[in-house]
Write a protein that holds these residues in place. Structure first.
Motif, PDB file in Angstrom:
ATOM      1  N   ILE A 115      -4.911   8.511  10.773  1.00 43.68           N
ATOM      2  CA  ILE A 115      -4.753   9.767  10.042  1.00 43.68           C
ATOM      3  C   ILE A 115      -4.390   9.469   8.586  1.00 43.68           C
ATOM      4  CG2 ILE A 115      -2.300  10.051  10.606  1.00 43.68           C
ATOM      5  CD1 ILE A 115      -2.820  13.063  10.875  1.00 43.68           C
ATOM      6  N   LYS A 116      -4.943  10.277   7.682  1.00 44.25           N
ATOM      7  CA  LYS A 116      -4.562  10.147   6.279  1.00 44.25           C
ATOM      8  C   LYS A 116      -3.087  10.515   6.134  1.00 44.25           C
ATOM      9  CE  LYS A 116      -9.054  11.164   4.286  1.00 44.25           C
ATOM     10  NZ  LYS A 116      -9.844  12.138   3.515  1.00 44.25           N
ATOM     11  N   ALA A 117      -2.422   9.879   5.172  1.00 42.60           N
ATOM     12  CA  ALA A 117      -0.988  10.105   5.004  1.00 42.60           C
ATOM     13  C   ALA A 117      -0.586   9.939   3.556  1.00 42.60           C
ATOM     14  CB  ALA A 117      -0.209   9.104   5.857  1.00 42.60           C
ATOM     15  N   LYS A 118       0.530  10.602   3.195  1.00 45.46           N
ATOM     16  CA  LYS A 118       1.157  10.266   1.918  1.00 45.46           C
ATOM     17  C   LYS A 118       1.616   8.819   2.060  1.00 45.46           C
ATOM     18  CE  LYS A 118       4.474  13.288   1.782  1.00 45.46           C
ATOM     19  NZ  LYS A 118       4.471  13.920   3.101  1.00 45.46           N
ATOM     20  N   PRO A 119       1.394   7.989   1.061  1.00 41.73           N
ATOM     21  CA  PRO A 119       1.748   6.571   1.190  1.00 41.73           C
ATOM     22  C   PRO A 119       3.254   6.328   0.988  1.00 41.73           C
ATOM     23  CG  PRO A 119       0.730   6.967  -0.930  1.00 41.73           C
ATOM     24  CD  PRO A 119       0.675   8.261  -0.185  1.00 41.73           C
ATOM     25  N   ILE A 120       4.039   6.978   1.842  1.00 38.27           N
ATOM     26  CA  ILE A 120       5.492   6.811   1.864  1.00 38.27           C
ATOM     27  C   ILE A 120       5.881   6.573   3.320  1.00 38.27           C
ATOM     28  CG2 ILE A 120       7.742   7.872   1.440  1.00 38.27           C
ATOM     29  CD1 ILE A 120       6.427   9.591  -0.721  1.00 38.27           C
ATOM     30  N   LEU A 121       6.568   5.485   3.580  1.00 33.66           N
ATOM     31  CA  LEU A 121       6.976   5.144   4.936  1.00 33.66           C
ATOM     32  C   LEU A 121       8.189   5.984   5.327  1.00 33.66           C
ATOM     33  CD1 LEU A 121       6.057   2.855   6.967  1.00 33.66           C
ATOM     34  CD2 LEU A 121       8.173   1.740   6.321  1.00 33.66           C
ATOM     35  N   ASP A 122       8.081   6.706   6.435  1.00 37.67           N
ATOM     36  CA  ASP A 122       9.195   7.508   6.949  1.00 37.67           C
ATOM     37  C   ASP A 122       9.858   6.758   8.095  1.00 37.67           C
ATOM     38  OD1 ASP A 122       9.288  10.163   5.617  1.00 37.67           O
ATOM     39  OD2 ASP A 122       7.225  10.310   6.339  1.00 37.67           O
ATOM     40  N   LEU A 123      11.175   6.576   7.960  1.00 34.72           N
ATOM     41  CA  LEU A 123      11.962   5.944   9.009  1.00 34.72           C
ATOM     42  C   LEU A 123      13.044   6.908   9.463  1.00 34.72           C
ATOM     43  CD1 LEU A 123      11.704   3.586   6.482  1.00 34.72           C
ATOM     44  CD2 LEU A 123      12.287   2.241   8.466  1.00 34.72           C
ATOM     45  N   MET A 124      13.345   6.866  10.751  1.00 34.86           N
ATOM     46  CA  MET A 124      14.424   7.670  11.309  1.00 34.86           C
ATOM     47  C   MET A 124      15.379   6.696  11.996  1.00 34.86           C
ATOM     48  SD  MET A 124      14.054  10.992  13.826  1.00 34.86           S
ATOM     49  CE  MET A 124      13.155  10.113  15.107  1.00 34.86           C
ATOM     50  N   SER A 157       0.807  -1.216   0.000  1.00 31.32           N
ATOM     51  CA  SER A 157       0.000   0.000   0.000  1.00 31.32           C
ATOM     52  C   SER A 157       0.842   1.269   0.000  1.00 31.32           C
ATOM     53  CB  SER A 157      -0.892  -0.007   1.237  1.00 31.32           C
ATOM     54  OG  SER A 157      -0.084   0.014   2.401  1.00 31.32           O
ATOM     55  N   LEU A 158       2.086   1.164  -0.411  1.00 36.59           N
ATOM     56  CA  LEU A 158       2.975   2.325  -0.440  1.00 36.59           C
ATOM     57  C   LEU A 158       3.330   2.680  -1.871  1.00 36.59           C
ATOM     58  CD1 LEU A 158       5.505   1.359   2.392  1.00 36.59           C
ATOM     59  CD2 LEU A 158       3.619   2.989   2.546  1.00 36.59           C
ATOM     60  N   GLY A 159       3.643   3.950  -2.082  1.00 37.81           N
ATOM     61  CA  GLY A 159       4.142   4.396  -3.377  1.00 37.81           C
ATOM     62  C   GLY A 159       3.505   5.694  -3.812  1.00 37.81           C
ATOM     63  N   LEU A 160       4.369   6.670  -4.164  1.00 40.44           N
ATOM     64  CA  LEU A 160       3.909   7.974  -4.600  1.00 40.44           C
ATOM     65  C   LEU A 160       4.957   8.569  -5.524  1.00 40.44           C
ATOM     66  CD1 LEU A 160       1.741  10.207  -4.246  1.00 40.44           C
ATOM     67  CD2 LEU A 160       3.110  11.070  -2.343  1.00 40.44           C
ATOM     68  N   GLY A 204      12.572   3.059  -3.712  1.00 38.15           N
ATOM     69  CA  GLY A 204      11.509   3.014  -4.711  1.00 38.15           C
ATOM     70  C   GLY A 204      11.819   3.940  -5.871  1.00 38.15           C
ATOM     71  N   PRO A 205      11.321   3.603  -7.044  1.00 42.47           N
ATOM     72  CA  PRO A 205      11.573   4.439  -8.220  1.00 42.47           C
ATOM     73  C   PRO A 205      10.882   5.792  -8.086  1.00 42.47           C
ATOM     74  CG  PRO A 205       9.936   2.773  -8.726  1.00 42.47           C
ATOM     75  CD  PRO A 205      10.435   2.470  -7.342  1.00 42.47           C
ATOM     76  N   GLU A 206      11.298   6.762  -8.888  1.00 43.62           N
ATOM     77  CA  GLU A 206      10.731   8.111  -8.787  1.00 43.62           C
ATOM     78  C   GLU A 206       9.232   8.148  -9.048  1.00 43.62           C
ATOM     79  OE1 GLU A 206      12.723  11.427 -10.442  1.00 43.62           O
ATOM     80  OE2 GLU A 206      14.644  10.858  -9.583  1.00 43.62           O
ATOM     81  N   ASP A 207       8.723   7.215  -9.821  1.00 47.98           N
ATOM     82  CA  ASP A 207       7.277   7.223 -10.080  1.00 47.98           C
ATOM     83  C   ASP A 207       6.484   6.480  -8.998  1.00 47.98           C
ATOM     84  OD1 ASP A 207       8.081   4.650 -10.794  1.00 47.98           O
ATOM     85  OD2 ASP A 207       6.784   4.563 -12.552  1.00 47.98           O
ATOM     86  N   SER A 208       7.198   5.862  -8.037  1.00 46.38           N
ATOM     87  CA  SER A 208       6.509   5.172  -6.950  1.00 46.38           C
ATOM     88  C   SER A 208       7.423   5.061  -5.729  1.00 46.38           C
ATOM     89  CB  SER A 208       6.046   3.779  -7.392  1.00 46.38           C
ATOM     90  OG  SER A 208       5.258   3.193  -6.378  1.00 46.38           O
ATOM     91  N   ARG A 209       7.805   6.218  -5.188  1.00 45.45           N
ATOM     92  CA  ARG A 209       8.676   6.258  -4.006  1.00 45.45           C
ATOM     93  C   ARG A 209       7.930   5.636  -2.834  1.00 45.45           C
ATOM     94  NH1 ARG A 209      13.121   7.268  -5.388  1.00 45.45           N
ATOM     95  NH2 ARG A 209      13.177   9.468  -5.755  1.00 45.45           N
ATOM     96  N   THR A 210       8.585   4.711  -2.128  1.00 41.99           N
ATOM     97  CA  THR A 210       7.918   3.996  -1.037  1.00 41.99           C
ATOM     98  C   THR A 210       8.457   4.318   0.353  1.00 41.99           C
ATOM     99  OG1 THR A 210       9.394   2.101  -1.317  1.00 41.99           O
ATOM    100  CG2 THR A 210       7.277   2.053  -2.523  1.00 41.99           C
ATOM    101  N   HIS A 211       9.739   4.687   0.466  1.00 44.88           N
ATOM    102  CA  HIS A 211      10.355   4.903   1.776  1.00 44.88           C
ATOM    103  C   HIS A 211      11.248   6.145   1.757  1.00 44.88           C
ATOM    104  CE1 HIS A 211       9.512   0.591   1.741  1.00 44.88           C
ATOM    105  NE2 HIS A 211       9.803   0.495   3.026  1.00 44.88           N
TER     106      HIS A 211
END
Length: 179
Positions: free
Chosen positions: A52-61, A2-5, A100-107
């Motif tokens: 909460i709604k979110a951009k479907p990109i997983l953020d890790l720190m 369910s990720l990718g933007l 993830g590729p530029e057309d579907s960045r995932t993380h």
């Protein structure tokens, strides 16, 4: 998954409980590659905030002993599919890698130092929104309005969230310089 933007764009997705599972799996892979050389791995950003709604990109720190040694992590991160972004801002206390590729960045993975302003701000913001439903809803409303106003253009969307983020950090008791 369910990720990718597409890079540079914004869309908001309903919260997906699988985001936590994806983070947990990624954390395990990071720990396998880096063993004791990473100090902490946290799920941040809106995908870490249930409901909460979110951009479907997983953020890790990821906390490392010193940002001065960030290049030591580059090869291991590449093995996991991450690419170093040359437009990172060391002055803001992090080094950015993307997956993830530029057309579907995932993380997005941000290397930082444990206890740095960057580390503290992100955890305070996440934890405050998790424990304050009214603020969480306000944030979602702001993001939805910005998305509609700027038609998915990432830069003004991101800029438009800054005042709210600063307000939440102050409410959470943050006294440092807001990055």
């Amino acid at each position: 998954m369910s990720l990718g933007l597409q890079r540079g764009t914004v869309k908001l997705s309903e919260h997906d409980s699988s985001w936590k599972d994806i983070f947990d799996a990624e954390k395990i892979e990071l720990q396998k590659i880096f063993e004791d050389s990473i100090i902490g791995v946290e799920h941040i950003g809106s995908t870490s905030i249930p409901g909460i709604k979110a951009k479907p990109i997983l953020d890790l720190m990821v906390a490392i002993p010193s940002l001065d040694g960030w290049k030591e992590y580059e090869n291991g991160l590449q093995k996991l599919g991450y690419q170093f972004r040359t437009d990172f801002r060391e002055t803001q206390g992090n080094v950015l890698f993307v997956k993830g590729p530029e057309d579907s960045r995932t993380h997005y993975l941000k290397l930082t130092e444990l206890g740095s302003d960057f580390w503290v701000e992100h955890l305070l913001f996440r934890d405050f929104l998790i424990s304050h439903p009214e603020s969480r809803q306000e944030y979602e409303d702001i993001k939805t309005t910005l998305l509609e106003t700027y038609k998915g253009d990432r830069k003004p969307y991101t800029e438009g969230k800054k005042a709210f983020i600063e307000k939440i950090l102050k409410l959470a008791g943050y006294t440092g310089k807001i990055l």
